[in-house]
Motif scaffolding. Structure first.
Motif: not given
Length: 492
Positions: A403, A405-406, A437
């Protein structure tokens, strides 16, 4: 000897020749099943004990409680503990120690403290209290640990060197140096002699916190007390000197270790190699690598990653790649971190094509890139303006069941903004806000930079207000850009 399966086999053979087991035999069998993570079969043996007409003892129940704790079934372990107490069985120190340790591991520290108080009424050994204090410190509840420490002394339980060491470690980790120092002095006053672990913890934590002179003072005191520093103590000191750029002193400690015949392990060499690489002393780092190999020590992933990082950091990525290939030719199997370090080096030096080749090579060798590897490649693509490739790479990320991430989104926002695609960057930012996110402090600042560089003061002001509402603050670049566009102040 940990030959658990053999024990179980012998137990079966006993039954085949009609030798009846006793409680002692059954307890051994329960212990074997618990070590094999088959506590369910351990309970089957308990049923067998009852069927044979024997009375299970406290060792039987303690072994089962320990098995449940080892499997992470702390709730079941506590239930069993309560049941045996209700049945009239008297838990011993070992029982309490096992259940208290289990509670500490899952953060049930106040329940554990309650148990210790119950134990104190019946007489309690200090090693059980140590579990509680150690557990509290590991959960960053140092104040509670300190309170318990003071309380047990009023109840006549005398903390030992391990208890003191656990608490000193917790206090140092929380930067409560005054309290840690006072506790250390109290140990000496009570004639509780600090051991090599106590001293090593103090040296290590002082070095990490930048107090190298105090760490030297502790080392001197350690030697005066008659406690010989070990490899861990010296390793901490080498790391501390490296952190402060005092490489000559780091090497001096290394040489002292050699002269004293102190065991130099892979970690010792790795610390020094790492700092030499960070200080761009690649020649000295390579010398240490050859010296390390000549002593029979086998370099590990960290060793090679440090050298590859150092070569890339000094803008010698091709030399890093040659070093990497030479190492692989000797049978070295690189890990994800080593590959990622090399990929990062080529991206940073503007060789995205080679970085991508290494990225795909990684996949061919069945190594699964992690999110950090993807972020490195995405950043490299953004710097090169290859945003279509970024979109394609993100698809591969999801295929690898990762996934974004920020940080991933912030890299893309920054890349788009710097290339002048501020509206596209803002779209990515808004997608984050819609739940993909949530943006963090860095994301807001990067987006604000984009609007300020484009002189879109209205949008920048809007985001600054939003950022403040969320409790974030402006970074130095934002402050500098606001100063350059002072008209924005009227809009805030």
């Amino acid at each position: 000897m940990k030959q658990f399966q053999t024990v179980i086999s012998l137990s079966n053979q006993m039954e085949l020749v009609s030798i009846k087991p006793n409680v002692y035999t059954c307890n051994i069998l329960i212990n074997c099943f618990c070590h094999l993570h088959r506590v369910d079969l351990g309970f089957s043996v308990l049923a067998k004990i009852l069927k044979l007409g024997f009375e299970p003892d406290i060792i039987t129940f303690t072994t089962l409680i320990n098995g449940l704790c080892r499997d992470g079934k702390i709730g079941h372990a506590v239930d069993l503990f309560d049941k045996i107490v209700a049945m009239g069985h008297q838990p011993d120190v070992r029982t309490y120690t096992v259940i208290v340790n289990g509670m500490c591991k899952i953060g049930k520290l106040y329940l554990a403290m309650g148990l210790v108080k119950r134990m104190a009424e019946k007489g309690c050994e200090a090693n059980v209290v140590t579990y509680i204090i150690d557990g509290l410190c590991k959960c960053n509840q140092v104040d509670e640990a300190f309170e318990l420490f003071k309380e047990i002394k009023t109840q006549g339980i005398l903390p030992n060197v391990v208890t003191h060491t656990s608490l000193i470690h917790g206090l140092c980790y929380s930067s409560k140096w005054k309290e840690a120092s006072a506790l250390f002095e109290e140990m000496l006053e009570r004639n509780i002699v600090p051991d090599v672990v106590t001293f090593s913890i103090l040296v290590d934590e002082l070095c990490k916190d930048g107090m190298i002179i105090k760490a030297q003072s502790i080392l001197s005191r350690m030697i005066q007390t008659g406690v010989e520093p070990n490899t861990i103590t010296y390793n901490s000191l080498i790391d501390g000197y490296g952190l402060h750029g005092q490489m000559h002193l780091a090497r001096k400690v290394f040489d002292v270790m050699t002269r004293k015949g102190c065991h130099l392990d892979v970690h010792t060499y790795n610390i020094l190699i790492n700092w030499y690489c960070k200080k761009k002393c690649i020649y000295k780092a390579k010398q240490l690598l050859y010296e390390m190999s000549s002593t029979g020590l086998i370099p590990n992933h960290y060793t090679y990653s440090s050298l590859i990082y150092g070569l890339c950091y000094t803008r010698r990525p091709r030399e890093a790649l040659k070093f990497f290939r030479d190492m692989c030719a000797t049978g070295y199997l690189p890990d994800v971190v080593t590959y990622s370090t090399l990929v990062h080096g080529f991206c940073e030096n503007g060789h995205l094509d080679i970085a991508l080749c290494l990225f795909h090579e990684m996949k061919v060798t069945k190594l699964k890139p992690n999110i950090a590897t993807y972020n490195i490649i995405i950043e490299g693509m953004c710097k090169a303006g290859s945003f279509k490739d970024v979109k394609q790479l993100l698809s591969g990320l999801f295929i690898d069941r990762l996934q974004p991430t920020v940080y991933t989104y912030t890299i893309i926002i920054d890349g788009l903004s710097k290339r002048g695609f501020v509206d596209e960057a803002y779209q990515v930012f808004r997608n984050m806000e819609n739940g993909v996110c949530l943006p963090n402090n860095c994301s807001y600042n990067v987006m604000i930079h984009g609007f300020l560089r484009r002189k879109d003061l209205v949008k920048a002001a809007e985001l600054i207000r939003d950022m403040r509402c969320k409790g974030f603050s402006a970074d130095n670049t934002t402050l500098m850009l606001v100063a350059e566009n002072n008209a924005i102040v009227k809009l805030l």
